[in-house]
Design a protein around this motif. Structure first.
Motif, short mmCIF file in Angstrom:
data_model
loop_
_atom_site.label_atom_id
_atom_site.label_comp_id
_atom_site.label_asym_id
_atom_site.label_seq_id
_atom_site.Cartn_x
_atom_site.Cartn_y
_atom_site.Cartn_z
N ASN A 12 0.81 -1.22 0.00
CA ASN A 12 0.00 0.00 0.00
C ASN A 12 0.85 1.27 0.00
N GLU A 13 2.17 1.14 0.10
CA GLU A 13 3.08 2.29 0.04
C GLU A 13 3.99 2.23 -1.19
N LEU A 14 4.02 1.09 -1.86
CA LEU A 14 5.00 0.85 -2.90
C LEU A 14 4.84 1.77 -4.11
N LEU A 15 3.61 2.02 -4.55
CA LEU A 15 3.41 2.82 -5.75
C LEU A 15 3.90 4.25 -5.56
N ALA A 16 3.77 4.77 -4.35
CA ALA A 16 4.24 6.12 -4.06
C ALA A 16 5.75 6.18 -3.87
N ASN A 44 -5.62 0.51 -6.99
CA ASN A 44 -4.71 1.49 -6.38
C ASN A 44 -3.79 0.90 -5.32
N LEU A 45 -3.88 -0.41 -5.08
CA LEU A 45 -3.13 -1.07 -4.01
C LEU A 45 -3.30 -0.31 -2.69
N SER A 46 -4.57 -0.07 -2.35
CA SER A 46 -4.86 0.71 -1.14
C SER A 46 -5.68 -0.12 -0.17
N GLY A 47 -5.03 -0.97 0.54
CA GLY A 47 -5.68 -1.78 1.55
C GLY A 47 -4.73 -1.95 2.72
N ILE A 48 -4.91 -3.00 3.45
CA ILE A 48 -4.02 -3.32 4.57
C ILE A 48 -2.93 -4.25 4.05
N ALA A 49 -1.69 -3.88 4.32
CA ALA A 49 -0.57 -4.64 3.77
C ALA A 49 0.39 -5.09 4.85
N SER A 50 0.94 -6.27 4.63
CA SER A 50 2.02 -6.76 5.49
C SER A 50 3.35 -6.39 4.83
N GLN A 78 1.56 -8.97 0.29
CA GLN A 78 0.13 -9.26 0.39
C GLN A 78 -0.61 -7.99 0.76
N LEU A 79 -1.82 -7.87 0.25
CA LEU A 79 -2.70 -6.75 0.52
C LEU A 79 -4.10 -7.30 0.68
N CYS A 80 -4.89 -6.68 1.53
CA CYS A 80 -6.29 -7.10 1.62
C CYS A 80 -7.18 -5.88 1.74
N GLU A 81 -8.46 -6.08 1.42
CA GLU A 81 -9.43 -4.99 1.52
C GLU A 81 -9.57 -4.60 2.99
N ALA A 82 -9.59 -3.32 3.27
CA ALA A 82 -9.54 -2.82 4.65
C ALA A 82 -10.62 -3.40 5.56
N CYS A 110 -10.77 -8.22 5.19
CA CYS A 110 -9.43 -8.74 4.95
C CYS A 110 -9.40 -10.25 4.66
N PHE A 111 -10.20 -11.02 5.33
CA PHE A 111 -10.15 -12.46 5.11
C PHE A 111 -10.74 -12.84 3.76
N ASN A 112 -11.77 -12.15 3.32
CA ASN A 112 -12.49 -12.54 2.10
C ASN A 112 -11.95 -11.91 0.82
N GLN A 113 -11.17 -10.86 0.92
CA GLN A 113 -10.67 -10.16 -0.26
C GLN A 113 -9.18 -9.93 -0.09
N ARG A 114 -8.37 -10.70 -0.83
CA ARG A 114 -6.91 -10.63 -0.69
C ARG A 114 -6.25 -10.53 -2.05
N LEU A 115 -5.05 -9.98 -2.01
CA LEU A 115 -4.25 -9.85 -3.23
C LEU A 115 -2.80 -10.17 -2.87
N TYR A 116 -2.21 -11.06 -3.64
CA TYR A 116 -0.79 -11.41 -3.49
C TYR A 116 -0.09 -10.91 -4.75
N VAL A 117 0.97 -10.12 -4.58
CA VAL A 117 1.62 -9.46 -5.71
C VAL A 117 3.11 -9.76 -5.72
N ALA A 118 3.64 -9.97 -6.92
CA ALA A 118 5.08 -10.15 -7.11
C ALA A 118 5.55 -9.17 -8.18
N PHE A 119 6.50 -8.30 -7.81
CA PHE A 119 7.15 -7.41 -8.76
C PHE A 119 8.51 -8.00 -9.08
N SER A 120 8.86 -8.05 -10.36
CA SER A 120 10.20 -8.50 -10.72
C SER A 120 11.21 -7.51 -10.14
N TRP A 121 12.40 -8.03 -9.89
CA TRP A 121 13.43 -7.23 -9.24
C TRP A 121 13.76 -5.96 -10.03
N ASP A 122 13.66 -6.05 -11.38
CA ASP A 122 13.98 -4.88 -12.22
C ASP A 122 12.78 -3.95 -12.37
#
Length: 152
Positions: free
Chosen positions: A30-34, A59-65, A81-85, A88-100
C-alpha cells in the motif's frame, strides 16, 4: 571461467542477496506505488487491461504486510500481500514485482461473504490471475497464500 569472472559472479550474487535482505520488511504494497514511479508504471500497465477490479486492487490501497525479497529459480521478486480494509479475510491480493520493476503479477483471492467457519476457505475461493504469470510465478504466489494459517 577465469578467476576474475568467478569473483565478479560471486560478488554480484552476494550483493543481490544482501539487497534482498535489506528490502525485507521495508516496503508494503500500500506504500510501494508512491515509493517509486517505476512500480506505479508497471502496476498501471498490469491493471489497465483487467476488467472489473475493485478500487482497492487498482490502487493497491488496503491493509498490507511487509514485503519480502524472494528468489525463484534465479528470478528475483519483491512479494507482498494486501487485503481490503474492511474485509481482509475474504478479499486478498498477493503481488510479485520482478526485481527490475519491469513486470508485476498478482493472485486475487475472493471468498464468499458469510462463509461458515467449518468450511475450508480453499474449497470455496475464487482465484484470479493478473498479469499472466508463468507456472513458477503462480507457484510462488500460491505458496504465499498457503502460508496463511487460516487457509486450509
Amino acid at each position: 571461467m577465469t578467476i576474475k569472472t568467478l569473483l565478479a559472479a560471486l560478488l554480484l550474487g552476494g550483493s543481490a542477496a544482501a539487497l534482498a535482505a535489506d528490502t525485507d520488511g521495508q516496503f508494503r504494497l500500500n506504500e510501494l506505488l508512491a515509493s517509486d514511479p517505476a512500480y506505479q508504471e508497471t502496476w498501471q500497465e498490469l491493471v489497465e487491461d483487467e476488467s472489473r477490479l475493485p478500487e482497492w486492487v487498482m490502487n493497491l490501497s488496503g491493509i498490507a504486510s511487509p514485503m519480502q525479497g524472494l528468489d525463484d529459480d534465479g528470478d528475483k521478486y519483491l512479494v507482498g500481500q494486501l487485503c481490503e480494509a474492511h474485509n481482509c479475510f475474504n478479499q486478498r491480493l498477493y503481488v510479485a514485482f520482478s526485481w527490475d520493476k519491469e513486470d508485476a503479477y498478482a493472485l486475487y483471492v475472493q471468498l464468499p461473504d458469510g462463509l461458515p467457519t467449518d468450511k475450508a476457505p480453499s474449497q470455496h475461493a475464487t482465484l484470479r490471475w493478473l498479469g499472466e504469470p508463468d507456472e513458477a510465478t503462480q507457484q510462488l504466489l500460491q505458496e504465499q497464500l498457503r502460508s496463511d494459517p487460516n487457509w486450509y
